[in-house]
Design a protein around this motif. Structure first.
Motif, PDB file in Angstrom:
ATOM      1  N   LEU A  30      -7.981 -24.908 -22.469  1.00 31.34           N
ATOM      2  CA  LEU A  30      -8.375 -25.003 -21.072  1.00 31.34           C
ATOM      3  C   LEU A  30      -7.341 -25.793 -20.288  1.00 31.34           C
ATOM      4  O   LEU A  30      -6.719 -26.712 -20.809  1.00 31.34           O
ATOM      5  N   ARG A  31      -7.195 -25.432 -19.023  1.00 32.77           N
ATOM      6  CA  ARG A  31      -6.311 -26.157 -18.109  1.00 32.77           C
ATOM      7  C   ARG A  31      -7.148 -26.540 -16.894  1.00 32.77           C
ATOM      8  O   ARG A  31      -7.928 -25.738 -16.396  1.00 32.77           O
ATOM      9  N   PRO A  32      -6.976 -27.755 -16.383  1.00 34.73           N
ATOM     10  CA  PRO A  32      -7.749 -28.185 -15.210  1.00 34.73           C
ATOM     11  C   PRO A  32      -7.482 -27.294 -14.000  1.00 34.73           C
ATOM     12  O   PRO A  32      -6.393 -26.722 -13.861  1.00 34.73           O
ATOM     13  N   TYR A  33      -8.447 -27.214 -13.120  1.00 33.58           N
ATOM     14  CA  TYR A  33      -8.275 -26.486 -11.862  1.00 33.58           C
ATOM     15  C   TYR A  33      -7.114 -27.120 -11.103  1.00 33.58           C
ATOM     16  O   TYR A  33      -7.041 -28.330 -10.974  1.00 33.58           O
ATOM     17  N   GLY A  34      -6.186 -26.327 -10.642  1.00 28.35           N
ATOM     18  CA  GLY A  34      -5.034 -26.829  -9.909  1.00 28.35           C
ATOM     19  C   GLY A  34      -3.854 -27.178 -10.797  1.00 28.35           C
ATOM     20  O   GLY A  34      -2.823 -27.622 -10.321  1.00 28.35           O
ATOM     21  N   GLY A  35      -4.004 -26.992 -12.114  1.00 21.87           N
ATOM     22  CA  GLY A  35      -2.906 -27.259 -13.030  1.00 21.87           C
ATOM     23  C   GLY A  35      -3.047 -28.594 -13.719  1.00 21.87           C
ATOM     24  O   GLY A  35      -3.937 -29.383 -13.425  1.00 21.87           O
TER      25      GLY A  35
END
Length: 71
Positions: A30-35
């Protein structure tokens, strides 16, 4: 649950919302929203994000960006 790449999910162990970037071994990446930095989550500990959770993440990112905290 093995969500598809690009899906918005919540890691129930950390409470973080992320975008599915891939599947590596037994984990969902997973990658956080916005990078940001990716993290591995147990597929059994993720669920699809609600529209309200997605909106909250987008708003938090937009606010941080307006304050110059993120590019």
């Amino acid at each position: 649950m093995k969500p598809p790449v690009g899906a918005y999910v919540v890691d129930t162990r950390s409470g973080r919302l992320g975008i599915v970037m891939g599947h590596e071994g037994p984990y969902v990446q997973l990658r956080p929203y916005g990078g940001g930095k990716e993290w591995d989550a147990d597929p059994g500990a993720v669920r699809h994000a609600t529209p309200a959770e997605r909106l909250r993440a987008a708003t938090a990112y937009a606010n941080a960006r307006s304050r110059g905290e993120v590019p």
